[in-house]
Write an enzyme that holds these catalytic residues in place. Structure first.
Site, PDB file in Angstrom:
ATOM      1  N   ASP A 113     -51.611 -30.580 -35.564  1.00 28.62           N
ATOM      2  CA  ASP A 113     -52.187 -29.600 -36.440  1.00 28.62           C
ATOM      3  C   ASP A 113     -51.829 -30.085 -37.878  1.00 28.62           C
ATOM      4  OD1 ASP A 113     -53.115 -27.567 -38.002  1.00 28.62           O
ATOM      5  OD2 ASP A 113     -51.885 -25.712 -36.880  1.00 28.62           O
TER       6      ASP A 113
ATOM      7  N   ASP B 104     -51.914 -22.085 -25.572  1.00 31.79           N
ATOM      8  CA  ASP B 104     -51.851 -20.862 -25.189  1.00 31.79           C
ATOM      9  C   ASP B 104     -52.065 -20.026 -26.599  1.00 31.79           C
ATOM     10  OD1 ASP B 104     -49.265 -21.662 -26.471  1.00 31.79           O
ATOM     11  OD2 ASP B 104     -48.580 -19.702 -26.129  1.00 31.79           O
TER      12      ASP B 104
ATOM     13  N   GLU C 286     -49.009 -35.095 -26.551  1.00 30.84           N
ATOM     14  CA  GLU C 286     -49.110 -33.711 -27.097  1.00 30.84           C
ATOM     15  C   GLU C 286     -50.386 -33.196 -26.841  1.00 30.84           C
ATOM     16  OE1 GLU C 286     -47.757 -31.496 -27.963  1.00 30.84           O
ATOM     17  OE2 GLU C 286     -46.620 -31.697 -30.042  1.00 30.84           O
TER      18      GLU C 286
ATOM     19  N   LYS D  99     -56.469 -31.947 -35.575  1.00 30.26           N
ATOM     20  CA  LYS D  99     -56.901 -31.099 -36.686  1.00 30.26           C
ATOM     21  C   LYS D  99     -56.793 -32.102 -37.770  1.00 30.26           C
ATOM     22  CE  LYS D  99     -56.449 -26.523 -34.637  1.00 30.26           C
ATOM     23  NZ  LYS D  99     -55.518 -25.444 -34.962  1.00 30.26           N
TER      24      LYS D  99
HETATM   25  P1  5GP Z   1     -48.004 -28.867 -36.076  1.00 27.61           P
HETATM   26  O1  5GP Z   1     -46.488 -29.030 -36.079  1.00 27.61           O
HETATM   27  O2  5GP Z   1     -48.731 -30.267 -35.849  1.00 27.61           O
HETATM   28  O3  5GP Z   1     -48.665 -28.105 -37.059  1.00 27.61           O
HETATM   29  O4  5GP Z   1     -48.274 -27.977 -34.699  1.00 27.61           O
HETATM   30  C1  5GP Z   1     -48.396 -28.604 -33.564  1.00 27.61           C
HETATM   31  C2  5GP Z   1     -48.095 -27.418 -32.437  1.00 27.61           C
HETATM   32  O5  5GP Z   1     -48.454 -26.223 -32.782  1.00 27.61           O
HETATM   33  C3  5GP Z   1     -48.724 -27.945 -31.261  1.00 27.61           C
HETATM   34  O6  5GP Z   1     -47.924 -28.642 -30.419  1.00 27.61           O
HETATM   35  C4  5GP Z   1     -49.231 -26.668 -30.563  1.00 27.61           C
HETATM   36  O7  5GP Z   1     -48.288 -26.266 -29.720  1.00 27.61           O
HETATM   37  C5  5GP Z   1     -49.325 -25.840 -31.824  1.00 27.61           C
HETATM   38  N1  5GP Z   1     -50.915 -25.543 -32.329  1.00 27.61           N
HETATM   39  C6  5GP Z   1     -51.501 -26.016 -33.104  1.00 27.61           C
HETATM   40  N2  5GP Z   1     -52.499 -25.626 -33.410  1.00 27.61           N
HETATM   41  C7  5GP Z   1     -52.961 -24.935 -32.327  1.00 27.61           C
HETATM   42  C8  5GP Z   1     -53.995 -24.195 -31.908  1.00 27.61           C
HETATM   43  O8  5GP Z   1     -54.972 -23.990 -32.416  1.00 27.61           O
HETATM   44  N3  5GP Z   1     -53.958 -23.597 -30.828  1.00 27.61           N
HETATM   45  C9  5GP Z   1     -52.613 -23.591 -30.221  1.00 27.61           C
HETATM   46  N4  5GP Z   1     -52.596 -22.747 -28.887  1.00 27.61           N
HETATM   47  N5  5GP Z   1     -51.491 -24.083 -30.452  1.00 27.61           N
HETATM   48  C10 5GP Z   1     -51.682 -24.882 -31.705  1.00 27.61           C
HETATM   49 MG    MG Z   2     -47.514 -28.816 -28.604  1.00 30.55          MG
END
Ligand code: 5GP
Ligand code: MG
Length: 178
Positions: free
Chosen positions: A106, A162, A102, A134
Site C-alpha cells: 500500500d 482481512d 507479501e 496500490k
Molecule cells: P503498507 O505498509 O504498504 O502501507 O501496508 C502494507 C500492509 O497493510 C499489508 O501487508 C496489509 O497487511 C495491509 N493492507 C494494506 N492495504 C490493505 C487493504 O486494502 N486490505 C487489507 N486487508 N490490508 C491492507
Molecule cells: Mg501484509
C-alpha cells in the site's frame, strides 16, 4: 451488485478466483525460471500472505524453501505506518536468494522496513513478490519484480486479506462498497 457483509462493511467481488489462480500460476512460472538452481528461500509475511504463498509455492518447480515472519502495521482499515516485527526470521539468509512474499503493498512502508532489515543479514539478493500493489499510495521507492495485480486505493479483503480478522477465508478478492 452482488455484495457480502464482512463485520460492519459491504464488499463486492473485484478479482474472481479464476483470475487470481491464473495470475498466481503465471508468476510462479516466472519465478521458477528466474530462480532456477538458486535454491531460493521464500519469506512469507504473515498473516495476510498465507493463502497467496501456499498457491504460489505449489506452482514453483525448482527446489526451494519457505519460511514465515510476522509483522503488523495496520489497525482496522488504516495503515498505522508503524512497522513492528512481531516474529523474526530464524533462518540464516546470508548469501541466499530471498523472495519476500507479501499480500499487498500500500504505502510500501512495511515492505521498505522489512527489506532494509533483511539486507543487514547480507543475502545474495532479495526480490519482492506481492499479490497486490496500490501504486496510487506508494510513499517509498520499491522495485517489485513480481506482482499479480495493480489495484486502486480501495480497501480489499479475501484470499488471505482481512478486515479486523475477518474475510481471510474468501476465495475471491473483494473491494469495499463506498
Ligand atoms: P503498507 O505498509 O504498504 O502501507 O501496508 C502494507 C500492509 O497493510 C499489508 O501487508 C496489509 O497487511 C495491509 N493492507 C494494506 N492495504 C490493505 C487493504 O486494502 N486490505 C487489507 N486487508 N490490508 C491492507
Ligand atoms: Mg501484509
Amino acid at each position: 451488485m452482488n455484495t457480502i457483509k464482512v463485520k460492519d462493511l459491504d464488499f463486492t467481488v473485484s478479482i474472481p478466483r479464476e483470475e487470481i489462480q491464473k495470475r498466481v500460476a503465471e508468476l510462479a512460472r516466472q519465478i521458477s525460471k528466474d530462480m532456477e538452481g538458486k535454491n531460493p528461500l521464500f519469506v512469507a509475511v504473515l498473516n495476510g500472505s498465507f493463502v497467496f504463498a501456499a498457491d504460489l509455492i505449489r506452482g514453483v518447480d525448482t527446489p526451494c524453501e519457505i519460511t514465515f515472519i510476522r509483522l503488523a502495521s495496520y489497525v482496522g482499515t488504516e495503515s498505522s505506518g508503524n512497522v513492528q516485527e512481531l516474529m523474526g526470521l530464524k533462518e540464516d539468509i546470508s548469501g541466499r536468494s530471498v523472495v519476500v512474499v507479501e499480500d499487498i503493498i500500500d504505502s510500501g512502508l512495511t515492505m521498505k522496513g522489512l527489506i532494509d532489515s533483511l539486507k543487514k543479514q547480507n543475502p545474495a539478493e532479495i526480490r519482492i513478490a506481492s499479490l497486490l500493489v496500490k501504486p496510487g499510495n506508494m510513499k517509498v521507492e520499491l522495485d517489485i519484480p513480481y506482482c499479480c495485480f495493480r489495484i486502486p486505493n480501495d480497501f480489499i479483503v479475501g484470499y488471505g486479506l482481512d478486515y479486523d480478522g475477518f474475510g481471510r477465508n474468501l476465495a475471491d478478492i473483494y473491494t469495499v462498497v463506498k
